[in-house]
Design a protein around this motif. Structure first.
Motif, PDB file in Angstrom:
ATOM      1  N   GLU B 141       1.110  -0.929  -0.238  1.00  0.00           N
ATOM      2  CA  GLU B 141      -0.287   0.264  -0.004  1.00  0.00           C
ATOM      3  C   GLU B 141       0.950   1.245   0.133  1.00  0.00           C
ATOM      4  O   GLU B 141       0.295   2.361  -0.607  1.00  0.00           O
ATOM      5  CB  GLU B 141      -0.756   0.084   1.232  1.00  0.00           C
ATOM      6  N   ARG B 142       1.979   0.722   0.661  1.00  0.00           N
ATOM      7  CA  ARG B 142       3.151   2.191   0.456  1.00  0.00           C
ATOM      8  C   ARG B 142       3.870   2.290  -0.435  1.00  0.00           C
ATOM      9  O   ARG B 142       4.159   3.655  -0.571  1.00  0.00           O
ATOM     10  CB  ARG B 142       3.232   1.886   2.489  1.00  0.00           C
ATOM     11  N   PRO B 144       3.956   1.489  -3.636  1.00  0.00           N
ATOM     12  CA  PRO B 144       4.259   2.699  -5.177  1.00  0.00           C
ATOM     13  C   PRO B 144       3.533   3.458  -5.174  1.00  0.00           C
ATOM     14  O   PRO B 144       3.333   4.014  -4.219  1.00  0.00           O
ATOM     15  CB  PRO B 144       2.919   1.837  -5.708  1.00  0.00           C
ATOM     16  N   ARG B 145       4.150   4.307  -6.147  1.00  0.00           N
ATOM     17  CA  ARG B 145       3.588   6.309  -5.669  1.00  0.00           C
ATOM     18  C   ARG B 145       3.791   6.640  -6.891  1.00  0.00           C
ATOM     19  O   ARG B 145       3.709   6.166  -8.219  1.00  0.00           O
ATOM     20  CB  ARG B 145       5.403   6.759  -5.848  1.00  0.00           C
ATOM     21  N   GLU B 146       2.306   7.486  -6.222  1.00  0.00           N
ATOM     22  CA  GLU B 146       2.390   8.332  -7.594  1.00  0.00           C
ATOM     23  C   GLU B 146       1.280   7.344  -8.943  1.00  0.00           C
ATOM     24  O   GLU B 146      -0.205   7.969  -9.089  1.00  0.00           O
ATOM     25  CB  GLU B 146       2.903   9.568  -8.571  1.00  0.00           C
ATOM     26  N   THR B 147       1.485   6.232  -8.964  1.00  0.00           N
ATOM     27  CA  THR B 147       0.910   6.083 -10.992  1.00  0.00           C
ATOM     28  C   THR B 147       0.177   5.096 -10.689  1.00  0.00           C
ATOM     29  O   THR B 147       1.232   4.054  -9.784  1.00  0.00           O
ATOM     30  CB  THR B 147       2.458   6.939 -11.919  1.00  0.00           C
ATOM     31  N   LEU B 148      -0.106   4.815 -11.933  1.00  0.00           N
ATOM     32  CA  LEU B 148      -0.956   3.179 -12.122  1.00  0.00           C
ATOM     33  C   LEU B 148      -0.237   2.740 -12.843  1.00  0.00           C
ATOM     34  O   LEU B 148      -0.915   2.308 -13.746  1.00  0.00           O
ATOM     35  CB  LEU B 148      -2.299   2.950 -11.940  1.00  0.00           C
TER      36      LEU B 148
END
Lengths: 141, 250
Positions: B141-142, B144-148
């Motif tokens: 959850e924590r 992966p940042r910003e983008t799918l």
């Protein structure tokens, strides 16, 4: 300010839903539920478009005469839905405000997830999360 | 007095005869030994060991080998928590005779049956893997940042090899291989948890249990990102290890 905030799990059941208490809450629940269809549509459309960078923020889902509904999805397919009063002009620059509000929601949700006493899939009962949502909702006295 | 395996009553210092004991007989023995003593409690037979005291001067080796043949150990524990037994069993008679004498003995010797170890170890590894799973869910959850950016499974595995490994172990995974049918092998040539332990082929059997938590970590992160999987670890030579991820199709 938001009138209703909802966190929906991957399996499309609500983990957290809260609205301003003076209104008819069922109406908001229903709006959130119908907005899930729009969210799913946007997610699948993004997948087919093959863009390199997909945004987490989905933007305005659909407007009604009184309210606007915004959506946001995380990498773990958890969706945040926010219902905003149309007459509230402070959110005219809706992109930026909504992005910052959803960012706060996402960070708080991540904190809830990292709590070892929280089982993923349960309803969210964190006081910190409640406090953050309260700060985002209208104070109607 | 107990029939069947010829135990008879006696307090500390009394010698009694006993044959090779089954689990039930050992349980009965423990009950028997403790029934007279004040304030003593008895544990369940499956997780008890018999604490024995050796007579000074008695060679422990022959005694141990006779004892290891087919006996499930019992632990006798008093309510105060101290493990006790003033009585013990020792082999009696010449070589080849499997009779045991119960007598009060001199020094401590704690015995464990190997099958008990395996059962206990399996449970502990399951617990460790479960803890790793929960931590992996939170990390998924924590991190992966910003983008799918996860358009397909391979992207998710690459994220594991790069971002997750760097965040947890400060290095990247050394190689990722796949058979394109749902099985991925992640290889780390100097796994940080094993690097400090040993180098080479010496402890190959014991090493995989230190990887249980990491397997759970991988499985948990995959589960948050929407992939059901099964993760196993193998060690070819310390500190290099391989994690095999098999994606489970629903």
């Amino acid at each position: 300010m938001a009138v209703c905030v909802a966190v929906i799990a991957k399996e499309n059941y609500p983990l957290y839903i809260r609205s301003v208490p003076t209104e008819n809450e069922l109406k908001f629940h229903y709006m959130v539920h119908t907005s899930l269809d729009v969210v799913d549509e946007k997610i699948s459309a993004m997948g087919k478009a093959l863009v390199d960078q997909r945004e987490l923020y989905l933007g305005l889902l659909y407007p009604t005469e009184d309210y606007k509904v915004y959506g946001y999805v995380t990498n773990s397919k958890v969706k945040f839905v926010m219902v905003v009063d149309s007459s509230n002009t402070a959110l005219r620059d809706n992109e930026i405000r909504s992005v910052s509000m959803f960012r706060k929601l996402h960070n708080s949700y991540t904190d809830v997830m990292c709590n070892p006493f929280y089982n993923p899939g349960d309803r969210i009962q964190s006081r910190a999360f409640d406090g953050m949502v309260t700060s985002m909702m209208i104070q109607v006295c | 007095s107990l029939r069947g395996n010829e135990l008879s009553s006696g307090g500390p210092g009394t010698a009694v005869r006993a044959g090779p004991l089954s689990i039930e007989a050992q349980w009965a023995l423990s009950q028997h030994l403790l029934s007279g003593g004040p304030g003593r409690g008895v544990e369940q037979p499956s997780d008890t060991v018999l604490v024995l005291r050796l007579e000074p001067g008695k060679p422990p080796a022959s005694w141990k080998s006779a004892w290891h043949r087919g006996v499930v150990p019992l632990r006798l524990q008093s309510r105060s928590g101290a493990s006790v037994s003033q009585l013990g069993l020792c082999p009696e008679g010449g070589g080849g005779r499997r009779r045991f004498k119960l007598r009060s003995l001199g020094s401590d010797l704690l015995l464990r049956r190997s099958s008990l170890d395996t059962w206990g170890q399996k449970t502990s590894l399951l617990v460790l893997e479960g803890m790793g799973f929960r931590v992996g869910q939170a990390l998924g959850e924590r991190l992966p940042r910003e983008t799918l950016a996860f358009r397909e499974e391979l992207d998710i595995l690459k994220f594991l090899c790069k971002d997750l490994w760097v965040a947890v172990f400060h290095k990247q995974m050394d190689s990722l291989r796949t058979n394109h049918q749902g099985t991925y092998v992640l290889q780390d040539n100097s796994f940080p948890l094993l690097v400090r332990m040993a180098s080479g082929l010496q402890y190959l059997e014991e090493a995989p249990k230190f990887l249980a938590f990491t397997c759970g970590l991988l499985r948990g992160t995959l589960s948050t990102l929407g992939v059901k999987s099964l993760v196993t670890a193998s060690v070819a030579a310390l500190p290099a290890c391989k994690f095999q991820v098999v994606i489970q199709k629903p």
